[in-house]
Design a protein around this motif. Structure first.
Motif, PDB file in Angstrom:
ATOM      1  N   VAL A 113      10.676   1.070   2.690  1.00  0.00           N
ATOM      2  CA  VAL A 113      10.793   2.526   2.843  1.00  0.00           C
ATOM      3  C   VAL A 113      11.738   3.109   1.798  1.00  0.00           C
ATOM      4  N   VAL A 114      12.881   2.434   1.554  1.00  0.00           N
ATOM      5  CA  VAL A 114      13.835   2.930   0.555  1.00  0.00           C
ATOM      6  C   VAL A 114      13.196   2.932  -0.835  1.00  0.00           C
ATOM      7  N   THR A 115      12.463   1.866  -1.158  1.00  0.00           N
ATOM      8  CA  THR A 115      11.773   1.805  -2.449  1.00  0.00           C
ATOM      9  C   THR A 115      10.768   2.941  -2.578  1.00  0.00           C
ATOM     10  N   TRP A 116      10.041   3.215  -1.498  1.00  0.00           N
ATOM     11  CA  TRP A 116       9.054   4.301  -1.509  1.00  0.00           C
ATOM     12  C   TRP A 116       9.734   5.659  -1.663  1.00  0.00           C
ATOM     13  N   LEU A 117      10.851   5.870  -0.948  1.00  0.00           N
ATOM     14  CA  LEU A 117      11.573   7.141  -1.043  1.00  0.00           C
ATOM     15  C   LEU A 117      12.107   7.371  -2.456  1.00  0.00           C
ATOM     16  N   LEU A 118      12.630   6.310  -3.076  1.00  0.00           N
ATOM     17  CA  LEU A 118      13.120   6.443  -4.444  1.00  0.00           C
ATOM     18  C   LEU A 118      11.973   6.719  -5.414  1.00  0.00           C
ATOM     19  N   SER A 119      10.810   6.138  -5.130  1.00  0.00           N
ATOM     20  CA  SER A 119       9.641   6.398  -5.966  1.00  0.00           C
ATOM     21  C   SER A 119       9.216   7.858  -5.865  1.00  0.00           C
ATOM     22  N   VAL A 120       9.223   8.396  -4.643  1.00  0.00           N
ATOM     23  CA  VAL A 120       8.875   9.808  -4.442  1.00  0.00           C
ATOM     24  C   VAL A 120       9.897  10.710  -5.121  1.00  0.00           C
ATOM     25  N   ALA A 121      11.191  10.370  -4.959  1.00  0.00           N
ATOM     26  CA  ALA A 121      12.244  11.172  -5.587  1.00  0.00           C
ATOM     27  C   ALA A 121      12.132  11.133  -7.108  1.00  0.00           C
ATOM     28  N   SER A 122      11.757   9.976  -7.653  1.00  0.00           N
ATOM     29  CA  SER A 122      11.595   9.853  -9.107  1.00  0.00           C
ATOM     30  C   SER A 122      10.450  10.717  -9.611  1.00  0.00           C
ATOM     31  N   ASP A 123       9.392  10.822  -8.808  1.00  0.00           N
ATOM     32  CA  ASP A 123       8.250  11.653  -9.200  1.00  0.00           C
ATOM     33  C   ASP A 123       8.613  13.130  -9.233  1.00  0.00           C
ATOM     34  N   ARG A 124       9.585  13.525  -8.394  1.00  0.00           N
ATOM     35  CA  ARG A 124       9.907  14.946  -8.250  1.00  0.00           C
ATOM     36  C   ARG A 124      11.144  15.370  -9.037  1.00  0.00           C
ATOM     37  N   SER A 125      11.951  14.415  -9.465  1.00  0.00           N
ATOM     38  CA  SER A 125      13.197  14.763 -10.151  1.00  0.00           C
ATOM     39  C   SER A 125      13.355  13.930 -11.415  1.00  0.00           C
ATOM     40  N   PHE A 145      14.291  -1.935 -11.708  1.00  0.00           N
ATOM     41  CA  PHE A 145      14.530  -1.671 -10.291  1.00  0.00           C
ATOM     42  C   PHE A 145      13.327  -2.090  -9.451  1.00  0.00           C
ATOM     43  N   ASP A 146      12.115  -1.730  -9.899  1.00  0.00           N
ATOM     44  CA  ASP A 146      10.898  -2.115  -9.177  1.00  0.00           C
ATOM     45  C   ASP A 146      10.755  -3.630  -9.114  1.00  0.00           C
ATOM     46  N   TYR A 147      11.066  -4.288 -10.229  1.00  0.00           N
ATOM     47  CA  TYR A 147      10.920  -5.739 -10.307  1.00  0.00           C
ATOM     48  C   TYR A 147      11.857  -6.440  -9.324  1.00  0.00           C
ATOM     49  N   ILE A 148      13.123  -6.001  -9.297  1.00  0.00           N
ATOM     50  CA  ILE A 148      14.107  -6.604  -8.392  1.00  0.00           C
ATOM     51  C   ILE A 148      13.722  -6.346  -6.939  1.00  0.00           C
ATOM     52  N   ASN A 149      13.291  -5.123  -6.642  1.00  0.00           N
ATOM     53  CA  ASN A 149      12.875  -4.812  -5.275  1.00  0.00           C
ATOM     54  C   ASN A 149      11.669  -5.642  -4.857  1.00  0.00           C
ATOM     55  N   GLY A 150      10.731  -5.842  -5.797  1.00  0.00           N
ATOM     56  CA  GLY A 150       9.555  -6.648  -5.484  1.00  0.00           C
ATOM     57  C   GLY A 150       9.930  -8.077  -5.128  1.00  0.00           C
ATOM     58  N   ILE A 151      10.852  -8.662  -5.901  1.00  0.00           N
ATOM     59  CA  ILE A 151      11.313 -10.025  -5.614  1.00  0.00           C
ATOM     60  C   ILE A 151      12.013 -10.083  -4.260  1.00  0.00           C
ATOM     61  N   THR A 152      12.868  -9.080  -3.990  1.00  0.00           N
ATOM     62  CA  THR A 152      13.621  -9.058  -2.728  1.00  0.00           C
ATOM     63  C   THR A 152      12.689  -8.926  -1.537  1.00  0.00           C
ATOM     64  N   ILE A 153      11.727  -8.014  -1.629  1.00  0.00           N
ATOM     65  CA  ILE A 153      10.778  -7.821  -0.529  1.00  0.00           C
ATOM     66  C   ILE A 153       9.955  -9.088  -0.304  1.00  0.00           C
ATOM     67  N   GLY A 154       9.541  -9.747  -1.402  1.00  0.00           N
ATOM     68  CA  GLY A 154       8.796 -10.995  -1.266  1.00  0.00           C
ATOM     69  C   GLY A 154       9.628 -12.091  -0.620  1.00  0.00           C
ATOM     70  N   SER A 155      10.911 -12.164  -0.976  1.00  0.00           N
ATOM     71  CA  SER A 155      11.800 -13.173  -0.387  1.00  0.00           C
ATOM     72  C   SER A 155      11.997 -12.927   1.105  1.00  0.00           C
ATOM     73  N   ILE A 156      12.175 -11.655   1.466  1.00  0.00           N
ATOM     74  CA  ILE A 156      12.326 -11.320   2.887  1.00  0.00           C
ATOM     75  C   ILE A 156      11.045 -11.665   3.644  1.00  0.00           C
ATOM     76  N   GLY A 157       9.892 -11.385   3.017  1.00  0.00           N
ATOM     77  CA  GLY A 157       8.618 -11.721   3.653  1.00  0.00           C
ATOM     78  C   GLY A 157       8.473 -13.216   3.876  1.00  0.00           C
ATOM     79  N   LYS A 173       0.832  -1.205   0.000  1.00  0.00           N
ATOM     80  CA  LYS A 173       0.000   0.000   0.000  1.00  0.00           C
ATOM     81  C   LYS A 173       0.867   1.256   0.000  1.00  0.00           C
ATOM     82  N   LEU A 174       2.013   1.191   0.694  1.00  0.00           N
ATOM     83  CA  LEU A 174       2.914   2.340   0.763  1.00  0.00           C
ATOM     84  C   LEU A 174       3.560   2.618  -0.588  1.00  0.00           C
ATOM     85  N   ILE A 175       4.038   1.557  -1.239  1.00  0.00           N
ATOM     86  CA  ILE A 175       4.743   1.713  -2.511  1.00  0.00           C
ATOM     87  C   ILE A 175       3.788   2.112  -3.623  1.00  0.00           C
TER      88      ILE A 175
END
Length: 234
Positions: free
Chosen positions: A70-82, A35-47, A22-24
């Motif tokens: 949180v890092v994925t969300w921050l990068l998403s916000v930064a991508s939206d603004r820059s 980048f999103d795909y790799i992060n999604g796999i990593t987060i799922g593996s950690i879960g 929900k956050l992402i």
């Protein structure tokens, strides 16, 4: 006790993954960058590891899951603004073909060969590359194609035809139940709906699988099928 502990940690893992999702934000798989795909796999593996972790190890996996989210969300916000950050994180579109010229260097940048490119063109309905004006590899891995003007389908504007603007259809009946809010938002009520159903020979709402309605009151009804459809796809 081990069974109960595993069940509880698995439940907490699901809750944590749901909260991070929900956050992402929501994206279709085809819209994900590398980048999103790799992060999604990593987060799922950690879960998955979190669901069977115990004691101190459990909290370590939970912290790792939160940090990745949180890092994925921050990068998403930064991508939206820059734009610069967006180009680094998501990448840039690459022109593969334009005006009859194939750019070999861009194919190497994209790590794509000509056979894969032709396959993607065929999937989009272009079996002859002479019908393609421009082909662009998007940052999510899909290929966007601009057809040659003389080969593209004619539009009403090309034929100087006046057509009315189509609008979205609202579901007014789903699974045999009337969607009151959707009906009200269209400016109609249940009495109007039942009259329209009667005109179409549908008197029982529970027998209707789906019914949609446009802004101008055009009702389309899909009744439940009495028998299974003949299978011809084997």
């Amino acid at each position: 006790m081990d069974f109960v502990r595993t069940a509880l940690t698995a439940l907490l893992s699901i809750v944590a993954l749901f909260a991070i999702t929900k956050l992402i934000g929501y994206r279709q798989l085809a819209q994900l960058s590398a980048f999103d795909y790799i992060n999604g796999i990593t987060i799922g593996s950690i879960g998955a590891e979190l669901s069977i972790a115990e004691g101190k190890e459990f909290w370590e996996w939970l912290i790792a899951l939160v940090v990745f989210g949180v890092v994925t969300w921050l990068l998403s916000v930064a991508s939206d603004r820059s734009i610069k950050v967006r180009r680094v994180v998501s990448g840039r579109a690459i022109v593969l073909l334009d005006n009859g010229k194939i750019y070999d260097k861009n194919f190497k940048r994209a790590h794509m060969d000509i056979h894969e490119f032709q396959m993607e063109c065929r999937k989009s309905g272009y079996f002859d590359l002479s019908q393609v004006q421009t082909a662009v590899l998007e940052s999510n891995g899909s290929i966007s194609i601009l057809p040659v003007s003389r080969t593209r389908p004619a539009t009403p504007e090309d034929l100087a035809l006046a057509v009315s603007q189509e609008t979205m259809c609202a579901n007014v009946i789903m699974d045999g139940k009337i969607m009151d809010k959707n009906l009200q938002n269209l400016g109609y009520d249940i009495t109007w709906l039942k009259k329209q159903l009667k005109r179409k020979g549908e008197s029982t709402v529970s027998d209707i699988f789906l019914a949609t309605c446009t802004d101008d009151g055009v009702l389309t009804v899909f009744p439940r099928a009495d028998r299974e459809h003949r299978d011809i796809l084997e």
